[in-house]
Scaffold this motif. Structure first.
Motif, PDB file in Angstrom:
ATOM      1  N   LEU A  47       0.830  -1.209   0.000  1.00  0.00           N
ATOM      2  CA  LEU A  47       0.000   0.000   0.000  1.00  0.00           C
ATOM      3  C   LEU A  47       0.866   1.261   0.000  1.00  0.00           C
ATOM      4  O   LEU A  47       0.552   2.231  -0.704  1.00  0.00           O
ATOM      5  CB  LEU A  47      -0.943  -0.005   1.206  1.00  0.00           C
ATOM      6  CG  LEU A  47      -2.053  -1.050   1.157  1.00  0.00           C
ATOM      7  CD1 LEU A  47      -2.741  -1.154   2.507  1.00  0.00           C
ATOM      8  CD2 LEU A  47      -3.053  -0.725   0.054  1.00  0.00           C
ATOM      9  N   GLU A  51       0.425   0.556  -4.615  1.00  0.00           N
ATOM     10  CA  GLU A  51      -0.289  -0.553  -5.240  1.00  0.00           C
ATOM     11  C   GLU A  51      -1.495  -0.966  -4.401  1.00  0.00           C
ATOM     12  O   GLU A  51      -1.510  -0.758  -3.194  1.00  0.00           O
ATOM     13  CB  GLU A  51       0.631  -1.766  -5.392  1.00  0.00           C
ATOM     14  CG  GLU A  51       1.794  -1.556  -6.328  1.00  0.00           C
ATOM     15  CD  GLU A  51       2.668  -2.801  -6.407  1.00  0.00           C
ATOM     16  OE1 GLU A  51       2.152  -3.828  -6.884  1.00  0.00           O
ATOM     17  OE2 GLU A  51       3.818  -2.730  -5.959  1.00  0.00           O
ATOM     18  N   ASP A  52      -2.475  -1.582  -5.049  1.00  0.00           N
ATOM     19  CA  ASP A  52      -3.643  -2.114  -4.354  1.00  0.00           C
ATOM     20  C   ASP A  52      -3.328  -3.502  -3.810  1.00  0.00           C
ATOM     21  O   ASP A  52      -2.451  -4.192  -4.322  1.00  0.00           O
ATOM     22  CB  ASP A  52      -4.844  -2.242  -5.303  1.00  0.00           C
ATOM     23  CG  ASP A  52      -5.341  -0.898  -5.798  1.00  0.00           C
ATOM     24  OD1 ASP A  52      -4.981   0.140  -5.220  1.00  0.00           O
ATOM     25  OD2 ASP A  52      -6.104  -0.898  -6.786  1.00  0.00           O
ATOM     26  N   LYS A  54      -5.372  -7.004  -3.114  1.00  0.00           N
ATOM     27  CA  LYS A  54      -6.626  -7.714  -3.340  1.00  0.00           C
ATOM     28  C   LYS A  54      -6.504  -9.102  -2.731  1.00  0.00           C
ATOM     29  O   LYS A  54      -5.668  -9.893  -3.134  1.00  0.00           O
ATOM     30  CB  LYS A  54      -6.906  -7.826  -4.839  1.00  0.00           C
ATOM     31  CG  LYS A  54      -7.095  -6.466  -5.475  1.00  0.00           C
ATOM     32  CD  LYS A  54      -7.410  -6.560  -6.933  1.00  0.00           C
ATOM     33  CE  LYS A  54      -7.568  -5.146  -7.475  1.00  0.00           C
ATOM     34  NZ  LYS A  54      -8.319  -5.114  -8.709  1.00  0.00           N
ATOM     35  N   ASN A  60     -10.640  -5.743  -0.813  1.00  0.00           N
ATOM     36  CA  ASN A  60      -9.606  -4.949  -1.466  1.00  0.00           C
ATOM     37  C   ASN A  60      -9.205  -3.753  -0.608  1.00  0.00           C
ATOM     38  O   ASN A  60     -10.070  -3.059  -0.063  1.00  0.00           O
ATOM     39  CB  ASN A  60     -10.118  -4.430  -2.813  1.00  0.00           C
ATOM     40  CG  ASN A  60     -10.526  -5.548  -3.738  1.00  0.00           C
ATOM     41  OD1 ASN A  60      -9.807  -6.526  -3.892  1.00  0.00           O
ATOM     42  ND2 ASN A  60     -11.693  -5.424  -4.336  1.00  0.00           N
ATOM     43  N   ARG A  62      -7.126  -0.185  -0.970  1.00  0.00           N
ATOM     44  CA  ARG A  62      -6.626   0.753  -1.980  1.00  0.00           C
ATOM     45  C   ARG A  62      -6.174   2.033  -1.291  1.00  0.00           C
ATOM     46  O   ARG A  62      -6.704   2.392  -0.234  1.00  0.00           O
ATOM     47  CB  ARG A  62      -7.730   1.109  -2.975  1.00  0.00           C
ATOM     48  CG  ARG A  62      -8.186  -0.030  -3.829  1.00  0.00           C
ATOM     49  CD  ARG A  62      -9.169   0.466  -4.902  1.00  0.00           C
ATOM     50  NE  ARG A  62      -9.492  -0.612  -5.804  1.00  0.00           N
ATOM     51  CZ  ARG A  62     -10.528  -1.420  -5.662  1.00  0.00           C
ATOM     52  NH1 ARG A  62     -11.351  -1.262  -4.650  1.00  0.00           N
ATOM     53  NH2 ARG A  62     -10.755  -2.383  -6.524  1.00  0.00           N
ATOM     54  N   THR A  63      -5.229   2.714  -1.919  1.00  0.00           N
ATOM     55  CA  THR A  63      -4.880   4.039  -1.430  1.00  0.00           C
ATOM     56  C   THR A  63      -5.607   5.057  -2.286  1.00  0.00           C
ATOM     57  O   THR A  63      -5.851   4.835  -3.478  1.00  0.00           O
ATOM     58  CB  THR A  63      -3.358   4.291  -1.474  1.00  0.00           C
ATOM     59  OG1 THR A  63      -2.895   4.078  -2.794  1.00  0.00           O
ATOM     60  CG2 THR A  63      -2.624   3.387  -0.506  1.00  0.00           C
ATOM     61  N   ARG A  64      -5.966   6.153  -1.668  1.00  0.00           N
ATOM     62  CA  ARG A  64      -6.709   7.203  -2.354  1.00  0.00           C
ATOM     63  C   ARG A  64      -6.124   8.549  -1.947  1.00  0.00           C
ATOM     64  O   ARG A  64      -5.837   8.769  -0.762  1.00  0.00           O
ATOM     65  CB  ARG A  64      -8.170   7.104  -1.927  1.00  0.00           C
ATOM     66  CG  ARG A  64      -9.090   7.988  -2.686  1.00  0.00           C
ATOM     67  CD  ARG A  64     -10.543   7.730  -2.276  1.00  0.00           C
ATOM     68  NE  ARG A  64     -11.140   9.056  -2.165  1.00  0.00           N
ATOM     69  CZ  ARG A  64     -11.793   9.505  -1.132  1.00  0.00           C
ATOM     70  NH1 ARG A  64     -11.990   8.762  -0.089  1.00  0.00           N
ATOM     71  NH2 ARG A  64     -12.272  10.714  -1.140  1.00  0.00           N
ATOM     72  N   VAL A  88      -5.979   5.008   3.188  1.00  0.00           N
ATOM     73  CA  VAL A  88      -6.244   3.632   2.784  1.00  0.00           C
ATOM     74  C   VAL A  88      -7.735   3.382   2.930  1.00  0.00           C
ATOM     75  O   VAL A  88      -8.328   3.711   3.958  1.00  0.00           O
ATOM     76  CB  VAL A  88      -5.449   2.631   3.651  1.00  0.00           C
ATOM     77  CG1 VAL A  88      -5.815   1.202   3.297  1.00  0.00           C
ATOM     78  CG2 VAL A  88      -3.959   2.857   3.501  1.00  0.00           C
ATOM     79  N   TYR A  90     -10.889   0.368   2.384  1.00  0.00           N
ATOM     80  CA  TYR A  90     -11.126  -1.074   2.316  1.00  0.00           C
ATOM     81  C   TYR A  90     -12.546  -1.301   1.831  1.00  0.00           C
ATOM     82  O   TYR A  90     -13.481  -0.632   2.278  1.00  0.00           O
ATOM     83  CB  TYR A  90     -10.955  -1.720   3.698  1.00  0.00           C
ATOM     84  CG  TYR A  90     -11.450  -3.144   3.738  1.00  0.00           C
ATOM     85  CD1 TYR A  90     -10.727  -4.171   3.165  1.00  0.00           C
ATOM     86  CD2 TYR A  90     -12.673  -3.448   4.324  1.00  0.00           C
ATOM     87  CE1 TYR A  90     -11.190  -5.472   3.173  1.00  0.00           C
ATOM     88  CE2 TYR A  90     -13.143  -4.749   4.347  1.00  0.00           C
ATOM     89  CZ  TYR A  90     -12.404  -5.755   3.764  1.00  0.00           C
ATOM     90  OH  TYR A  90     -12.866  -7.042   3.773  1.00  0.00           O
TER      91      TYR A  90
END
Length: 104
Positions: A47, A51-52, A54, A60, A62-64, A88, A90
């Motif tokens: 993270l 990268e994601d 999964k 999943n 993910r960073t935003r 992050v 989820y």
């Protein structure tokens, strides 16, 4: 009594996961702890690199990117800027979502 106790729920800790791995795999406590630490380190590093992650049947991560925005101090109403940052998020996978929504 807090609402979590009323619903008869408990929190699972990293130590609980280590013990579960010990009990089900025959690994030692030290080996089980290393497995758990490596698992979480891999997720953190992945993270952090953008990268994601999964995990099949789980969900999943993910960073935003969040942009800077105006905010206000709730105590005194003083305005200030909330800085841009990466967070992050989820989202559970369909299998986990279904398991969580099954009647007890």
């Amino acid at each position: 009594m807090n609402s979590r106790m009323e619903r008869n729920q408990m929190t699972v800790t990293k130590l609980d996961v280590v013990r579960r791995i010990m009990d089900t795999t025959g690994l030692t406590g030290k080996e089980s702890k290393q497995v758990v630490e490596l698992f979480f380190r891999t997720i953190r590093e992945t993270l952090a690199s953008g990268e994601d992650v999964k995990l099949s049947c789980f969900g999943n991560f993910r960073t935003r990117e969040k942009v800077a925005r105006p905010g206000r101090n709730p105590k005194d109403g003083t305005p200030f800027e909330i800085k841009a940052r990466r967070v992050v998020t989820y989202s559970p996978g369909p299998t986990l979502r279904r398991l969580c929504n099954e009647p007890e």
